[in-house]
Enzyme design. Structure first.
Site, PDB file in Angstrom:
ATOM      1  CB  THR A  55      -0.932   0.026   1.235  1.00 25.56           C
ATOM      2  OG1 THR A  55      -0.140  -0.167   2.422  1.00 25.56           O
ATOM      3  CG2 THR A  55      -1.977  -1.061   1.143  1.00 25.56           C
ATOM      4  CE  LYS A  77       3.599   1.855   3.402  1.00 28.97           C
ATOM      5  NZ  LYS A  77       2.292   1.158   3.451  1.00 28.97           N
ATOM      6  CB  CYS A 101       6.758   0.262   7.118  1.00 31.07           C
ATOM      7  SG  CYS A 101       6.644  -1.312   6.258  1.00 31.07           S
TER       8      CYS A 101
END
Length: 435
Positions: free
Chosen positions: A85, A265, A262
């Site tokens: 994602t 973001k 990770c």
């Protein structure tokens, strides 16, 4: 149990292999044919300690296979969605394209009683929406959300022996809980606590944990900024407040800051989602957390420029570290690589080294010179910058290094070196938040 894992990147590949080690039959699915070929041959497409060994072991059992054909998930009872994602282009929000595509691809191959389990880090509210997609499909499959808490460099251990398991399930959905308890039976038997909750809480657990960790790191870096103008020592400050059991010493290490694929973001996406929900003020502090983190990178650059007498052009700067953290080859949003690029942009002759991340760095920034040899990197350097705390760098003998460089100046961007030992060897030692 028969399990499928959709997405064989960092999260998915580790999860798939670990599930086989726990006794299950697993098929890993990814659209990247090259990645699938590597995994099938027993070669992880990224560096992670311990993964090559358990990948080979898992393949040898005959209970692990990889494929680009989504139809091969048929017959699996539990389907883990472990796709990325990333940050959306032009926005801080998370891009749900890959998660939505994975769910859509799964639908024709699901059977009644199947459990679709989200592992990806998603904006709160996503699971409820996706559960509606499953319900509307008429497949009879149900959704659970089981966030991951992997630390790069320790991902195998964290999957095999997690410190907690979180299940987000629909109200009254015992079937998903039973299935996940079977998946993780070994860990549960070893005492791993299980938290069964609703979708929204399960989604928030991951982003809240990352937000708290990022805040703790940026807090001590903010204290380093104050220490630098007062003459205080941030490492001693961290030791002193770390004795307080309410605070703890872990992750109170001032330095160049956090990075990776990770933490940066995820806190940005959390902020963006809170704003969408009309509660942006609740996590507005995370914007400052992000800014403090980015300032520390620039601080390392500024210290280096000052150490070179403000004359950077054509000066040789040896950069020790490229990965965002040791025991990883990940250079996504890496503070180390960012520092190297900034110094190169100022005209310095940058040569950088890293035990694992050189090729990933070269692919992104070919304008920098790289060497796998520490001695070659240090030779004739006008300044040395330590930005990733690999043991190979923290253990460098300052007397040995002094015989290689042109100018004995080192900027310790991680505060990992023994300042007294380096100064005793004739070095000008500059740390972050240290006198």
């Amino acid at each position: 149990m028969k399990i499928s894992v959709i997405g064989c990147g960092y999260l998915g590949a580790v999860h798939a292999v670990a599930m086989v080690e726990l006794g299950h039959h697993v098929v890993g699915i990814d659209v990247d044919a090259a990645k699938i070929a590597q995994l099938t041959e027993g070669r992880p497409p990224f560096f992670e300690p311990g993964l090559p060994e358990i990948l080979s072991s898992a393949l040898a059992t005959g209970r692990l296979r990889f494929s680009t054909d989504i139809a091969e998930v048929a017959g699996s009872r539990v389907h883990f969605v472990a796709v990325g994602t990333p940050q959306r282009d032009g926005s801080n929000a998370a891009d749900m394209t890959y998660v939505d595509s994975a769910i859509d691809a799964l639908l024709p191959h699901l059977a009644p009683g199947d459990i679709v389990v989200g592992k990806s880090t998603v904006p709160v509210g996503s699971a409820t929406r996706l559960a509606g997609v499953l319900e509307a499909s008429g497949t009879g499959a149900v959704l659970a959300w089981n966030p991951e808490f992997l630390r790069e460099g320790f991902a195998v251990l964290d999957t095999m022996s997690p410190d907690r398991l979180v299940y987000g399930v629909a109200s009254g959905d015992d079937t998903a809980v039973v299935a996940l308890n079977e998946v993780y039976a070994t860990a549960i038997a070893a005492g791993t606590p299980v938290v069964v909750t609703d979708y929204a809480t399960a989604e928030l657990v991951k982003v809240a944990a990352n937000a708290f960790l990022a805040t703790k790191i940026s807090f001590i870096n903010a204290m380093a900024e104050i220490a630098e103008v007062t003459g205080a020592d941030v490492t001693q400050l961290a030791d002193a407040i770390g004795y307080d059991s309410r605070i703890g010493r872990r992750f109170l290490n001032a330095g160049v800051g956090f990075g990776g694929g990770c933490l940066p973001k995820d806190i940005r996406a959390f902020t963006a989602r809170a704003e969408e929900l009309g509660r942006g003020e609740s996590v507005a502090f995370l914007k400052e957390v992000d800014q403090i983190n980015l300032r520390r990178r620039q601080r390392v650059v500024d210290l280096t420029v000052d150490a070179l007498g403000s004359v950077v052009n054509e000066k040789k700067v040896a950069v020790l570290g490229l990965a965002f953290k040791p025991h990883s080859d990940d250079v996504r949003d890496s503070p180390a690589l960012d520092v190297a690029v900034k110094l190169r942009g100022l005209g310095a002759n940058v040569i950088a080294t890293d035990p694992q991340a050189i090729e990933n760095s070269r692919a992104r920034h070919p304008q920098i010179s790289y060497s796998a040899d520490i001695a070659e990197t240090l030779r004739d350097a006008d300044a040395v910058v330590l930005v990733t705390e690999w043991p190979e760098f923290a253990g460098i003998d300052p007397v040995w290094a002094a015989g290689l460089v042109r100018n004995r100046t080192i900027i310790d961007g991680r505060n990992k070196l023994d300042a007294a030992a380096w100064r005793a060897a004739g070095w000008t030692y500059l740390g972050l938040g240290r006198p």
